[in-house]
Enzyme design. Structure first.
Site, PDB file in Angstrom:
ATOM      1  N   CYS A 165     -21.384 -22.067  12.652  1.00  0.00           N
ATOM      2  CA  CYS A 165     -22.740 -22.055  13.160  1.00  0.00           C
ATOM      3  C   CYS A 165     -23.448 -20.753  12.768  1.00  0.00           C
ATOM      4  O   CYS A 165     -22.923 -19.675  12.977  1.00  0.00           O
ATOM      5  CB  CYS A 165     -22.829 -22.207  14.673  1.00  0.00           C
ATOM      6  SG  CYS A 165     -22.285 -23.791  15.257  1.00  0.00           S
ATOM      7  N   ARG A 215     -20.349 -19.501   6.119  1.00  0.00           N
ATOM      8  CA  ARG A 215     -19.673 -19.519   7.419  1.00  0.00           C
ATOM      9  C   ARG A 215     -19.124 -20.899   7.758  1.00  0.00           C
ATOM     10  O   ARG A 215     -18.305 -21.035   8.657  1.00  0.00           O
ATOM     11  CB  ARG A 215     -20.660 -19.108   8.536  1.00  0.00           C
ATOM     12  CG  ARG A 215     -21.127 -17.691   8.426  1.00  0.00           C
ATOM     13  CD  ARG A 215     -22.347 -17.475   9.300  1.00  0.00           C
ATOM     14  NE  ARG A 215     -22.023 -17.472  10.711  1.00  0.00           N
ATOM     15  CZ  ARG A 215     -21.697 -16.405  11.416  1.00  0.00           C
ATOM     16  NH1 ARG A 215     -21.649 -15.239  10.810  1.00  0.00           N
ATOM     17  NH2 ARG A 215     -21.429 -16.482  12.691  1.00  0.00           N
ATOM     18  N   TRP A 227     -21.770 -26.322  12.857  1.00  0.00           N
ATOM     19  CA  TRP A 227     -20.387 -26.746  12.596  1.00  0.00           C
ATOM     20  C   TRP A 227     -19.992 -27.521  13.841  1.00  0.00           C
ATOM     21  O   TRP A 227     -19.892 -26.960  14.923  1.00  0.00           O
ATOM     22  CB  TRP A 227     -19.522 -25.498  12.397  1.00  0.00           C
ATOM     23  CG  TRP A 227     -18.138 -25.776  11.923  1.00  0.00           C
ATOM     24  CD1 TRP A 227     -17.742 -25.991  10.623  1.00  0.00           C
ATOM     25  CD2 TRP A 227     -16.948 -25.815  12.717  1.00  0.00           C
ATOM     26  NE1 TRP A 227     -16.392 -26.185  10.580  1.00  0.00           N
ATOM     27  CE2 TRP A 227     -15.872 -26.077  11.839  1.00  0.00           C
ATOM     28  CE3 TRP A 227     -16.683 -25.665  14.072  1.00  0.00           C
ATOM     29  CZ2 TRP A 227     -14.561 -26.187  12.283  1.00  0.00           C
ATOM     30  CZ3 TRP A 227     -15.380 -25.775  14.507  1.00  0.00           C
ATOM     31  CH2 TRP A 227     -14.331 -26.029  13.615  1.00  0.00           C
ATOM     32  N   ASN A 260     -25.283 -20.961  18.960  1.00  0.00           N
ATOM     33  CA  ASN A 260     -23.963 -20.802  18.355  1.00  0.00           C
ATOM     34  C   ASN A 260     -23.012 -20.508  19.502  1.00  0.00           C
ATOM     35  O   ASN A 260     -23.256 -19.609  20.295  1.00  0.00           O
ATOM     36  CB  ASN A 260     -24.023 -19.623  17.361  1.00  0.00           C
ATOM     37  CG  ASN A 260     -22.659 -19.266  16.803  1.00  0.00           C
ATOM     38  OD1 ASN A 260     -21.678 -19.973  17.032  1.00  0.00           O
ATOM     39  ND2 ASN A 260     -22.610 -18.161  16.067  1.00  0.00           N
ATOM     40  N   GLY A 261     -21.922 -21.286  19.618  1.00  0.00           N
ATOM     41  CA  GLY A 261     -20.957 -21.073  20.695  1.00  0.00           C
ATOM     42  C   GLY A 261     -20.614 -22.386  21.367  1.00  0.00           C
ATOM     43  O   GLY A 261     -20.966 -23.464  20.869  1.00  0.00           O
ATOM     44  N   GLU A 318       1.219 -17.245   3.895  1.00  0.00           N
ATOM     45  CA  GLU A 318      -0.141 -17.060   3.399  1.00  0.00           C
ATOM     46  C   GLU A 318      -0.373 -17.891   2.128  1.00  0.00           C
ATOM     47  O   GLU A 318      -1.422 -18.514   1.965  1.00  0.00           O
ATOM     48  CB  GLU A 318      -0.392 -15.567   3.132  1.00  0.00           C
ATOM     49  CG  GLU A 318      -1.688 -15.233   2.433  1.00  0.00           C
ATOM     50  CD  GLU A 318      -2.942 -15.755   3.146  1.00  0.00           C
ATOM     51  OE1 GLU A 318      -2.851 -16.182   4.306  1.00  0.00           O
ATOM     52  OE2 GLU A 318      -4.011 -15.762   2.509  1.00  0.00           O
ATOM     53  N   LYS A 355      -3.253 -20.774   1.692  1.00  0.00           N
ATOM     54  CA  LYS A 355      -4.290 -20.790   0.634  1.00  0.00           C
ATOM     55  C   LYS A 355      -4.328 -22.150  -0.039  1.00  0.00           C
ATOM     56  O   LYS A 355      -5.383 -22.727  -0.244  1.00  0.00           O
ATOM     57  CB  LYS A 355      -3.998 -19.737  -0.448  1.00  0.00           C
ATOM     58  CG  LYS A 355      -4.393 -18.336  -0.208  1.00  0.00           C
ATOM     59  CD  LYS A 355      -5.842 -18.050  -0.002  1.00  0.00           C
ATOM     60  CE  LYS A 355      -6.270 -18.253   1.410  1.00  0.00           C
ATOM     61  NZ  LYS A 355      -6.206 -17.291   2.404  1.00  0.00           N
ATOM     62  N   GLU A 370      -5.638 -25.077   2.398  1.00  0.00           N
ATOM     63  CA  GLU A 370      -7.021 -25.052   2.894  1.00  0.00           C
ATOM     64  C   GLU A 370      -8.053 -25.381   1.830  1.00  0.00           C
ATOM     65  O   GLU A 370      -9.120 -25.901   2.160  1.00  0.00           O
ATOM     66  CB  GLU A 370      -7.355 -23.733   3.598  1.00  0.00           C
ATOM     67  CG  GLU A 370      -7.422 -22.530   2.698  1.00  0.00           C
ATOM     68  CD  GLU A 370      -7.748 -21.256   3.451  1.00  0.00           C
ATOM     69  OE1 GLU A 370      -8.436 -21.324   4.478  1.00  0.00           O
ATOM     70  OE2 GLU A 370      -7.299 -20.185   3.009  1.00  0.00           O
ATOM     71  N   HIS A 380      18.081 -26.486   7.218  1.00  0.00           N
ATOM     72  CA  HIS A 380      18.242 -26.875   8.625  1.00  0.00           C
ATOM     73  C   HIS A 380      17.326 -28.035   8.996  1.00  0.00           C
ATOM     74  O   HIS A 380      17.060 -28.266  10.164  1.00  0.00           O
ATOM     75  CB  HIS A 380      17.997 -25.679   9.539  1.00  0.00           C
ATOM     76  CG  HIS A 380      19.025 -24.597   9.346  1.00  0.00           C
ATOM     77  ND1 HIS A 380      20.334 -24.738   9.723  1.00  0.00           N
ATOM     78  CD2 HIS A 380      18.927 -23.381   8.752  1.00  0.00           C
ATOM     79  CE1 HIS A 380      21.016 -23.645   9.403  1.00  0.00           C
ATOM     80  NE2 HIS A 380      20.176 -22.807   8.806  1.00  0.00           N
ATOM     81  N   LYS A 435     -16.071 -19.889   7.942  1.00  0.00           N
ATOM     82  CA  LYS A 435     -15.635 -18.549   7.561  1.00  0.00           C
ATOM     83  C   LYS A 435     -15.398 -17.677   8.783  1.00  0.00           C
ATOM     84  O   LYS A 435     -14.456 -16.917   8.847  1.00  0.00           O
ATOM     85  CB  LYS A 435     -16.694 -17.915   6.658  1.00  0.00           C
ATOM     86  CG  LYS A 435     -16.359 -16.515   6.184  1.00  0.00           C
ATOM     87  CD  LYS A 435     -15.221 -16.557   5.197  1.00  0.00           C
ATOM     88  CE  LYS A 435     -14.807 -15.183   4.703  1.00  0.00           C
ATOM     89  NZ  LYS A 435     -13.477 -15.246   4.063  1.00  0.00           N
TER      90      LYS A 435
HETATM   91  C1  F6R Z   1      -8.017 -18.402   5.679  1.00  0.00           C
HETATM   92  C2  F6R Z   1      -8.920 -17.645   6.519  1.00  0.00           C
HETATM   93  C3  F6R Z   1      -8.729 -17.745   7.996  1.00  0.00           C
HETATM   94  C4  F6R Z   1      -9.068 -16.401   8.669  1.00  0.00           C
HETATM   95  C5  F6R Z   1      -9.022 -16.550  10.188  1.00  0.00           C
HETATM   96  C6  F6R Z   1      -9.274 -15.230  10.874  1.00  0.00           C
HETATM   97  O1  F6R Z   1      -8.268 -18.192   4.320  1.00  0.00           O
HETATM   98  O2  F6R Z   1      -9.809 -16.986   6.067  1.00  0.00           O
HETATM   99  O3  F6R Z   1      -7.448 -18.149   8.322  1.00  0.00           O
HETATM  100  O4  F6R Z   1      -8.150 -15.447   8.240  1.00  0.00           O
HETATM  101  O5  F6R Z   1      -9.980 -17.483  10.592  1.00  0.00           O
HETATM  102  O6  F6R Z   1     -10.504 -14.696  10.515  1.00  0.00           O
HETATM  103  P1  F6R Z   1     -10.812 -13.157  10.663  1.00  0.00           P
HETATM  104  O7  F6R Z   1      -9.916 -12.428   9.731  1.00  0.00           O
HETATM  105  O8  F6R Z   1     -12.257 -13.036  10.305  1.00  0.00           O
HETATM  106  O9  F6R Z   1     -10.533 -12.792  12.087  1.00  0.00           O
END
Ligand code: F6R
Length: 603
Positions: free
Chosen positions: A2, A27, A74, A100-101, A480, A484, A487, A503, A598
């Site tokens: 949002c 975002r 969103w 937003n919220g 991680e 990547k 997502e 296991h 984001k």
């Molecule tokens: C994945 C990604 C998310 C953020 C998570 C935390 O690529 O970007 O998993 O890492 O939403 O966000 P921040 O770091 O902004 O607290």
């Protein structure tokens, strides 16, 4: 997640709103809308599902005005439809509001005050605007009605509202969700983050939780909910519009992957002085030195950077470290050590899951540090100390340069703390040299993009599942790497401790299953080789990413020399590129993957 924009006092309001919304696209959103009022009795509401480009098509040339608000939504309550898109309006079309919220007591408020009101949407937000109208109909003026509604609303919100009867002002309020006021000459703006309005102004004022703002073209009146006036100075945002442009790149993600060597140099220049001493606040180090345990709190990719950080702090500073997911820790807080110190890792500095932990940490009067990419973000303001990642704006939803920057800053901090403790392990860790190796190492990987693209095609074309495996530091990295891939390519990917596969999960390995194996961890290397054989024996197609020291002939990607503790800074890069190319090959929207935002500002 949002985004809100608003402007008052400019004659190209519609343009500013649409451009601002474009800047907030990163975002994450699934619908968008604007409300514009020409302060002369004429107003316009335009909403669309999908991209801002769809909204732009729907905005006709007569949509012009002197005050306006806009929103990217969103979906949380109700599907992404035009009815559910913001701005929402009261049933007499007097009040228009963006939010937003998440409002937690909206059902209760609806039942108590609004049982006879017709609702146009399924959103929690509409309750807020109808509630303001409900009180206005009882004879309150717009501001009093707004304050009355706020006094009843529970949950997180950033609100911007226009009252058709007073179109010379925007009513603004905030609790837990981010919102800034931008100051101009004869005009003012509002935005969820400064990037949306950089073309208009670089001068911003924070709004704190529980505050109300009456924004006019020549004035900004901030007060608490009870009406007490608040005086607050402004600050300058040192970002250029060019910092947030894609330049010649097809995608922000690739640009941000390529920027990583420079980010390493910037961190080195900022935190390491010419004489080799570290530029880390003394008070912070003294406070950390008193701690008997560090608690790293984060979400998603930042959580993964925390897992790498645990190893770094434990090895260099000889202090126990817990790494916690904000979404779990806040609600199930374990028994804390006697002298805990909290480190919040957050690219955006706005993540609600992490923030709710910080609120509790502050209630307990415990010391904290936020390591973030966004100066003046909520987590940065509310923690005792802040360190900046200096990675520059990260626009692609999938985090890349913030992850490597987080590990680099953790390494600097660990070195500084270890030195304060007088530990040999800290003296032996030459962080300046390591960051230089990191910059060069990343460069050599990004220079080999074409090769990595071929490997991504070879291993992932037509695949539905993939695994990343590794031990120790490589296990943290595998989590991680898998995130990547899933997502942005939507391939189901898992990161596994290499020894755990047998296991249970090894049952999923069949002929051709792609397994990406990391071999950078000295202690685990030979055992991981054993696990590679186990999956190969069951038909897996294995791609090995090994450090020079542990590489064997036939390994496809070799990671240049670097201290194992921070090796994920380099070894994550092939995984970032593999994910990027797999996403491209599938025709996905690389920078804005489906369902994701984001900046995750709801819990
Ligand atoms: C994945 C990604 C998310 C953020 C998570 C935390 O690529 O970007 O998993 O890492 O939403 O966000 P921040 O770091 O902004 O607290």
């Amino acid at each position: 997640m949002c985004g809100i924009v608003g402007v008052i006092g400019k004659d190209n309001t519609t343009d500013i709103l649409l451009k601002g919304l474009e800047k907030l696209e990163y975002r994450g959103y699934d619908s968008a809308g604007i409300y514009v009022n020409n302060q002369d009795g004429k107003d316009f509401l335009v909403k669309e599902v999908g991209k801002i480009s769809e909204l732009e098509k729907a905005v006709t040339s007569d949509v012009q005005g002197l005050v306006g608000i806009g929103h990217t939504r969103w979906a949380t309550h109700g599907k992404p439809t035009i009815e559910n898109a913001h701005p929402h309006f009261s049933d007499d079309n007097r009040f228009y509001l963006v939010h937003n919220g998440v409002l937690t007591n909206f059902e209760e408020l609806k039942n108590k005050y609004l049982s006879d009101v017709h609702f146009n949407s399924q959103t929690d937000t509409e309750v807020a605007v109808q509630l303001v109208d409900h009180f206005a109909k009882q004879g309150m003026d717009g501001e009093t009605a707004f304050r009355k509604a706020l006094s009843l609303i529970e949950g997180s919100y950033a609100f911007a509202m226009v009252d058709k009867e007073q179109p010379d002002r925007i009513f603004v309020a905030k609790n837990k969700s981010p919102l800034l006021i931008g100051l101009g000459d004869g005009f003012n703006v509002i935005c969820s983050d400064a990037m949306a309005m950089l073309e208009e102004t670089h001068e911003y004022v924070e709004i704190h939780d529980g505050e109300v703002v009456i924004l006019k073209k020549n004035s900004v009146e901030i007060s608490k909910l009870d009406g007490t006036k608040v005086q607050r100075g402004s600050y300058t945002v040192n970002l250029d519009a060019s910092d947030i442009s894609k330049g010649t790149y097809a995608h922000y993600m690739l640009k941000e992957i390529d920027e990583q060597p420079n980010v390493m140099r910037k961190i080195s220049q900022n935190y390491i002085k010419n004489d080799g001493t570290l530029n880390v606040e003394k008070d912070l180090l003294d406070e950390m030195n008193k701690a008997d345990r560090l608690y790293i709190v984060a979400a998603g990719t930042s959580y993964h950077a925390g897992l790498v950080g645990r190893n770094i702090f434990e090895k260099i500073c000889d202090v126990p470290v817990d790494v916690e997911l904000g979404s779990e820790f806040g609600y199930h807080m374990p028994k804390l050590s006697k002298h805990p110190f909290f480190i919040f890792l957050s690219q955006s500095g706005e993540t609600a899951d992490s923030r709710q932990v910080l609120v509790k940490v502050n209630e307990l009067n415990l010391p904290s540090l936020t390591i973030t990419n966004v100066a003046n973000s909520t987590l940065s303001r509310e923690a005792t100390y802040t360190m900046e990642l200096l990675a520059g704006p990260e626009i692609a939803v999938a985090s890349t340069k913030a992850y490597t920057a987080q590990i680099a800053v953790e390494a600097v901090l660990a070195k500084a703390l270890g030195e304060v403790k007088g530990l040999q392990s800290a003296k032996d860790f030459d962080v300046k040299e390591q960051l230089a190796l990191a910059a060069n190492g990343i460069q050599s990987i990004v220079d080999a993009k074409d090769k990595i693209k071929k490997l991504a095609d070879e291993f992932l074309t037509g695949q539905r599942d993939a695994f990343y495996i590794g031990r120790g530091i490589d296990y943290a990295l595998s989590l991680e790497a898998a995130l990547k891939l899933k997502e942005i390519s939507y391939i189901h990917a898992e990161g596994f401790a290499a020894g755990e596969l047998k296991h249970g999960t090894i049952a999923l390995i069949e002929k051709g299953t792609p397994v990406f194996a990391y071999v950078n961890d000295g202690v685990g290397a030979s055992h991981t080789r054993g696990n590679i054989q186990e999956v190969e024996a069951r038909g897996a197609n294995v791609l090995v990413i090994a450090s020079k020291k542990y590489a064997e002939s036939g390994d496809q990607i070799i990671i240049p020399e670097i201290d194992e503790l921070i090796s994920p800074i380099i070894s994550v890069v092939p995984a970032q590129l593999i994910a990027y190319y797999a996403s491209l090959a599938r025709g996905n929207d690389v920078d804005k993957p489906r369902n994701l935002a984001k900046s995750v500002t709801v819990e």
